[in-house]
Write a protein that holds these residues in place. Sequence first.
Motif, PDB file in Angstrom:
ATOM      1  N   MET A 224       0.849  -1.207   0.000  1.00 19.33           N
ATOM      2  CA  MET A 224       0.000   0.000   0.000  1.00 19.33           C
ATOM      3  C   MET A 224       0.873   1.242   0.000  1.00 19.33           C
ATOM      4  SD  MET A 224      -1.345  -0.600   3.790  1.00 19.33           S
ATOM      5  CE  MET A 224      -0.308  -1.893   4.402  1.00 19.33           C
ATOM      6  N   HIS A 225       0.313   2.292  -0.553  1.00 16.74           N
ATOM      7  CA  HIS A 225       1.029   3.561  -0.564  1.00 16.74           C
ATOM      8  C   HIS A 225       0.278   4.556   0.316  1.00 16.74           C
ATOM      9  CE1 HIS A 225       3.455   6.871  -1.682  1.00 16.74           C
ATOM     10  NE2 HIS A 225       2.417   7.533  -2.156  1.00 16.74           N
ATOM     11  N   ILE A 226       0.977   5.078   1.296  1.00 18.29           N
ATOM     12  CA  ILE A 226       0.355   6.071   2.179  1.00 18.29           C
ATOM     13  C   ILE A 226       0.792   7.441   1.694  1.00 18.29           C
ATOM     14  CG2 ILE A 226       0.211   6.893   4.566  1.00 18.29           C
ATOM     15  CD1 ILE A 226       0.974   3.843   5.238  1.00 18.29           C
ATOM     16  N   ASP A 227      -0.145   8.173   1.118  1.00 20.59           N
ATOM     17  CA  ASP A 227       0.249   9.462   0.528  1.00 20.59           C
ATOM     18  C   ASP A 227       0.089  10.609   1.527  1.00 20.59           C
ATOM     19  OD1 ASP A 227      -2.439   9.981   0.606  1.00 20.59           O
ATOM     20  OD2 ASP A 227      -2.758   9.674  -1.547  1.00 20.59           O
ATOM     21  N   GLU A 228       0.562  11.769   1.109  1.00 17.48           N
ATOM     22  CA  GLU A 228       0.555  12.987   1.922  1.00 17.48           C
ATOM     23  C   GLU A 228      -0.858  13.306   2.449  1.00 17.48           C
ATOM     24  OE1 GLU A 228       2.964  14.804   3.715  1.00 17.48           O
ATOM     25  OE2 GLU A 228       3.975  13.844   2.026  1.00 17.48           O
ATOM     26  N   ALA A 229      -1.835  13.182   1.556  1.00 19.42           N
ATOM     27  CA  ALA A 229      -3.211  13.546   1.913  1.00 19.42           C
ATOM     28  C   ALA A 229      -3.747  12.636   3.018  1.00 19.42           C
ATOM     29  CB  ALA A 229      -4.102  13.463   0.678  1.00 19.42           C
ATOM     30  N   TRP A 230      -3.417  11.358   2.912  1.00 21.10           N
ATOM     31  CA  TRP A 230      -3.880  10.393   3.925  1.00 21.10           C
ATOM     32  C   TRP A 230      -3.271  10.756   5.289  1.00 21.10           C
ATOM     33  CZ3 TRP A 230      -3.720   4.316   2.996  1.00 21.10           C
ATOM     34  CH2 TRP A 230      -4.437   3.683   4.014  1.00 21.10           C
ATOM     35  N   LEU A 231      -1.972  11.001   5.275  1.00 19.07           N
ATOM     36  CA  LEU A 231      -1.287  11.372   6.519  1.00 19.07           C
ATOM     37  C   LEU A 231      -1.859  12.649   7.118  1.00 19.07           C
ATOM     38  CD1 LEU A 231       2.551  10.805   6.131  1.00 19.07           C
ATOM     39  CD2 LEU A 231       0.915   9.631   7.617  1.00 19.07           C
ATOM     40  N   ALA A 232      -2.100  13.641   6.256  1.00 14.90           N
ATOM     41  CA  ALA A 232      -2.610  14.931   6.737  1.00 14.90           C
ATOM     42  C   ALA A 232      -3.988  14.754   7.365  1.00 14.90           C
ATOM     43  CB  ALA A 232      -2.674  15.933   5.581  1.00 14.90           C
ATOM     44  N   ARG A 233      -4.797  13.896   6.746  1.00 15.28           N
ATOM     45  CA  ARG A 233      -6.151  13.655   7.267  1.00 15.28           C
ATOM     46  C   ARG A 233      -6.065  13.033   8.668  1.00 15.28           C
ATOM     47  NH1 ARG A 233      -7.657  11.313   2.683  1.00 15.28           N
ATOM     48  NH2 ARG A 233      -7.665   9.205   3.500  1.00 15.28           N
ATOM     49  N   VAL A 234      -5.194  12.066   8.828  1.00 16.37           N
ATOM     50  CA  VAL A 234      -5.064  11.417  10.135  1.00 16.37           C
ATOM     51  C   VAL A 234      -4.501  12.417  11.159  1.00 16.37           C
ATOM     52  CG1 VAL A 234      -3.919   9.580  11.425  1.00 16.37           C
ATOM     53  CG2 VAL A 234      -4.805   9.121   9.139  1.00 16.37           C
ATOM     54  N   GLN A 235      -3.495  13.147  10.743  1.00 13.75           N
ATOM     55  CA  GLN A 235      -2.879  14.138  11.645  1.00 13.75           C
ATOM     56  C   GLN A 235      -3.934  15.122  12.163  1.00 13.75           C
ATOM     57  OE1 GLN A 235       0.814  14.469  12.283  1.00 13.75           O
ATOM     58  NE2 GLN A 235      -0.167  15.544  13.978  1.00 13.75           N
TER      59      GLN A 235
END
Length: 470
Positions: free
Chosen positions: A269-280
């Motif tokens: 799986m690829h965890i992109d910037e947007a996914w990380l930002a959403r979780v953050q």
Amino acid sequence: MSWEIVMGLEVHAELLTKTKIFCGCRASFGGEPNTHVCPVCSGMPGALPKLNRAVVDCALRLGLALGCDITRHCKFDRKNYFYPDLPKAYQVSQLYAPICRNGKLGDIRLYQIHMEEDAGKLLHTAHGTRMDFNRCGVPLLEIVTQPDFRSTEQVLAYLEQLRETLVYLDICDGKMQEGSLRCDVNLSVRRPGEDFGTRTETKNLNSFKAIGRAIAYEAQRQIALLESGQTVTQETRRWDDNKEQSYSMRSKENAQDYRYFPEPDLLPMHIDEAWLARVQASLPELAAAKRARLAQEFGLSEYGAKLLTEHKELAGLFEDIARQSGQPKEAANLIIGEIMRLMNSTNTLPEDVRLDAGKAALLIALVVDSSISRAAFKQTVGAMFTHGVDPQAYIDENGLRMVNDNSAVEQAVAKALAENPNAVADYNAGLEKAFGFLMGQVMRQLGRAGNPEVVRKVLVAQLTIAEKPA
Ligand code: ADP
Ligand code: ZN
Ligand code: MG
């Protein structure tokens, strides 16, 4: 020369996702055996796994909260072993590219956090061993530390902090007795300054108490071996809490024994910037930050803030009541003094406490302006806690509003003095106890509606007048 204990922890946290990690079966604890199962989690040939995104979200929440490096291209691996609680004969886990590396909790450095599936449960009965696959495929995070612990206190403090963090992040319920949080202790001993010694891993530790005992036992066992010229064997040991000792389960297996290889049925799986930002952006305030803020904002003691933030539900309740009443000290006393006592005596969990903050604030206003006594306050809190009563209505129905008008109190005092001439004489002779007795007589007439402060003043006044020289 003294010995130093060196420990590293492997903690398994069961996640609170609705469904399992690779199928749509319910992930909740318990249930009739083998009712939360399907071809995927029971290991039927040909069934294909499908990753539950919510599991990755949980891992990212914890990883970001603990300052870990996130592996953007992350993969699953198969860990092969045969045991009846594992119907597929392999566990899908992460070895080569775990989702989180490094990071810290307090002073303890984390080695990695990875995602994996839980195994089933074996029930050993008089008629043989039964298998329950409900837990197969329940998502887990395994949190592995560096060998940074040197004492039991450090281990327990870390576990408490980790449990609190998982609960505040809403990703695990932290219940050790139900196995939602399980801890394996890796332990070795050495002379200070020497290299690390050979370690053992102790499993089946179901409580903080068991962990403390198991550490003491294992450290003593290793020291005794070394002091008698023997060596420590690297092995996995199982703790028996009833016997208060551990025994060897198996010699330590290594990665080769498990024949790890990349899981072919799941895509990387690829965890992109947007996914990380959403979780953050979705991370809540954590316990330590909340503790510091509440202490500062509401002038709480460090101890009070600690007690109030041990459960996030109670911390939230405190904050609501403190704001709405404008009386943080009263709000803190209400939660710490009354609510926690009621929770203890009724075995109520923090998440089950139903107390309306607005109504509690109103009740505080009533006791602060002497409309009700402290005793009536406690009684009303009890009724709100157990029956969810409305405080105003309850106070009126039970006649708990204090008689603050002096004429009623003066009458009651006069009556008590007239009926108890001996006590008055004793008081005049200097017997302090007589005052308490007279207070009691007046309060009995007024009941819960009596305001002790007002009664005390009126009683002193009337006794002074009554005190005439013979
Ligand atoms: P394995 O892959 O064999 O399980 P790891 O390197 O993953 O070994 O380490 C497992 C745990 O053991 C980690 O928490 C680590 O900190 C701890 N550990 C490693 N070496 C020692 C040691 N000599 N003494 C105590 N704990 C150790
Ligand atoms: Zn399933
Ligand atoms: Mg390991």
